[in-house]
Design a protein around this motif. Structure first.
Motif, PDB file in Angstrom:
ATOM      1  N   ARG A 240       0.854  -1.193   0.000  1.00 25.18           N
ATOM      2  CA  ARG A 240       0.000   0.000   0.000  1.00 25.18           C
ATOM      3  C   ARG A 240       0.892   1.247   0.000  1.00 25.18           C
ATOM      4  N   ASP A 241       0.365   2.361  -0.506  1.00 26.37           N
ATOM      5  CA  ASP A 241       1.165   3.595  -0.541  1.00 26.37           C
ATOM      6  C   ASP A 241       1.674   3.955   0.850  1.00 26.37           C
ATOM      7  N   ASP A 242       0.824   3.717   1.874  1.00 24.30           N
ATOM      8  CA  ASP A 242       1.195   4.037   3.259  1.00 24.30           C
ATOM      9  C   ASP A 242       2.408   3.257   3.747  1.00 24.30           C
ATOM     10  N   ASP A 243       2.670   2.126   3.110  1.00 28.25           N
ATOM     11  CA  ASP A 243       3.771   1.272   3.562  1.00 28.25           C
ATOM     12  C   ASP A 243       5.012   1.450   2.693  1.00 28.25           C
ATOM     13  N   LYS A 244       4.947   2.395   1.749  1.00 29.96           N
ATOM     14  CA  LYS A 244       6.091   2.611   0.856  1.00 29.96           C
ATOM     15  C   LYS A 244       7.076   3.582   1.482  1.00 29.96           C
ATOM     16  N   ARG A 245       8.332   3.388   1.127  1.00 31.72           N
ATOM     17  CA  ARG A 245       9.429   4.155   1.701  1.00 31.72           C
ATOM     18  C   ARG A 245       9.210   5.677   1.634  1.00 31.72           C
ATOM     19  N   GLU A 246       8.788   6.185   0.463  1.00 30.96           N
ATOM     20  CA  GLU A 246       8.639   7.645   0.313  1.00 30.96           C
ATOM     21  C   GLU A 246       7.592   8.190   1.269  1.00 30.96           C
ATOM     22  N   THR A 247       6.468   7.448   1.395  1.00 31.59           N
ATOM     23  CA  THR A 247       5.383   7.903   2.272  1.00 31.59           C
ATOM     24  C   THR A 247       5.851   7.911   3.723  1.00 31.59           C
ATOM     25  N   ILE A 248       6.577   6.867   4.077  1.00 30.57           N
ATOM     26  CA  ILE A 248       7.020   6.747   5.471  1.00 30.57           C
ATOM     27  C   ILE A 248       8.039   7.833   5.793  1.00 30.57           C
ATOM     28  N   LEU A 249       8.930   8.117   4.852  1.00 30.79           N
ATOM     29  CA  LEU A 249       9.908   9.184   5.088  1.00 30.79           C
ATOM     30  C   LEU A 249       9.199  10.518   5.312  1.00 30.79           C
TER      31      LEU A 249
ATOM     32  N   ARG B 175       6.200  10.868   6.619  1.00 24.71           N
ATOM     33  CA  ARG B 175       5.629  10.818   7.970  1.00 24.71           C
ATOM     34  C   ARG B 175       6.701  11.099   9.019  1.00 24.71           C
ATOM     35  N   PHE B 176       7.897  10.604   8.774  1.00 27.10           N
ATOM     36  CA  PHE B 176       8.998  10.864   9.713  1.00 27.10           C
ATOM     37  C   PHE B 176       9.299  12.362   9.792  1.00 27.10           C
ATOM     38  N   ASP B 177       9.285  13.021   8.636  1.00 25.96           N
ATOM     39  CA  ASP B 177       9.555  14.464   8.614  1.00 25.96           C
ATOM     40  C   ASP B 177       8.573  15.199   9.512  1.00 25.96           C
ATOM     41  N   VAL B 178       7.293  14.855   9.351  1.00 28.66           N
ATOM     42  CA  VAL B 178       6.254  15.502  10.154  1.00 28.66           C
ATOM     43  C   VAL B 178       6.477  15.197  11.635  1.00 28.66           C
ATOM     44  N   TYR B 179       6.773  13.936  11.900  1.00 31.98           N
ATOM     45  CA  TYR B 179       7.009  13.524  13.287  1.00 31.98           C
ATOM     46  C   TYR B 179       8.168  14.318  13.906  1.00 31.98           C
ATOM     47  N   HIS B 180       9.270  14.403  13.170  1.00 31.65           N
ATOM     48  CA  HIS B 180      10.447  15.086  13.724  1.00 31.65           C
ATOM     49  C   HIS B 180      10.182  16.559  13.960  1.00 31.65           C
ATOM     50  N   GLU B 181       9.522  17.152  12.980  1.00 31.09           N
ATOM     51  CA  GLU B 181       9.263  18.583  13.074  1.00 31.09           C
ATOM     52  C   GLU B 181       8.460  18.887  14.342  1.00 31.09           C
ATOM     53  N   ASN B 182       7.447  18.040  14.617  1.00 35.75           N
ATOM     54  CA  ASN B 182       6.581  18.283  15.770  1.00 35.75           C
ATOM     55  C   ASN B 182       7.155  17.747  17.068  1.00 35.75           C
ATOM     56  N   THR B 183       7.801  16.606  16.991  1.00 41.45           N
ATOM     57  CA  THR B 183       8.127  15.888  18.221  1.00 41.45           C
ATOM     58  C   THR B 183       9.484  16.237  18.793  1.00 41.45           C
ATOM     59  N   ARG B 184      10.449  16.617  17.940  1.00 38.16           N
ATOM     60  CA  ARG B 184      11.756  16.979  18.501  1.00 38.16           C
ATOM     61  C   ARG B 184      11.619  18.053  19.566  1.00 38.16           C
TER      62      ARG B 184
END
Ligand SMILES: [Zn+2]
Length: 216
Positions: free
Chosen positions: A161-170, A172-181
């Motif tokens: 699924r698109d959600d499980d593809k590397r580009e999509t996950i990367l 999500r990581f960007d969003v996570y880092h921006e908010n969570t760091r």
């Protein structure tokens, strides 16, 4: 006991929150569920939240904090402990939460960060495939072999699924880092942060969390 779990997508944070909820008889406070229940009850805050959602807007932090405050105030009366799940996600939310908990004279005991190296997370999250025949989601941590079959129905028709593809996950990581760091720094500075190595198996991670909780 008032706990907060932090962790990237794929860190196993949700699983651990469920384990400790059972183990320690805590209530998991998921802001998504709380919001839905306020709207169902048609409470004043629920009505306000619904107004924003109907306009396709995000529910403002003050409303979420208001909903949480009502529930946590009730918990403090009965001595019910809780785990916050999915809130706060941003620094302003964390600051608003701290203010609210100070009003109730009931500060957090710890913010537990399940820390997993990004490569490991990427590996975990991209190993998931979906069966077109039965919708099962088998995981192939070593990479999917060419002749892989669905463990449930035996079909060869597996796709990602698109959600499980590397580009999509990367992304999500960007969003996570921006908010969570900033959140991690915030809880580190106020001495609430406990780092848990999230690389081992579920039991390993639970043992580390248990040790932290005992030390509180
Ligand atoms: Zn299948």
């Amino acid at each position: 006991m008032r706990l907060l779990f932090l962790g990237a997508p794929g860190s196993g944070k949700g699983t651990q929150a469920d384990i400790f909820k059972e183990k320690m008889k805590l209530v998991k406070l998921s802001t998504g569920d709380l919001l839905r229940s306020e709207i169902q009850k048609d409470s004043p805050l629920g009505k306000e939240a619904k107004g924003y959602m109907n306009q396709g807007k995000l529910v403002p932090d003050e409303i979420m904090i208001g909903i949480l405050e009502n529930i946590i105030a009730e918990f403090e009366k009965n001595g019910t402990g809780y785990i916050l799940d999915g809130f706060p996600r941003t620094l302003p939310q964390a600051e608003a939460l701290e203010k609210m908990l100070n009003r109730l004279h009931a500060p957090l005991d710890a913010a537990l960060l399940i820390d997993v190296p990004e490569e490991e997370l990427l590996h975990r999250l991209t190993s998931r495939w979906t069966c077109r025949n039965c919708s099962a989601t088998p995981s192939f941590p070593g990479g999917k072999p060419d002749n892989a079959v669905c463990p449930v129905c035996g079909s060869h028709d597996l796709y990602q699924r698109d959600d499980d593809k590397r580009e999509t996950i990367l992304k999500r990581f960007d969003v996570y880092h921006e908010n969570t760091r900033p959140l991690i720094d915030y809880y580190e500075k106020n001495g609430l942060l406990a780092r848990i190595s999230g690389e081992g198996d579920i039991d390993d991670i639970s043992r580390q969390i248990e040790a932290v909780i005992k030390s509180l």
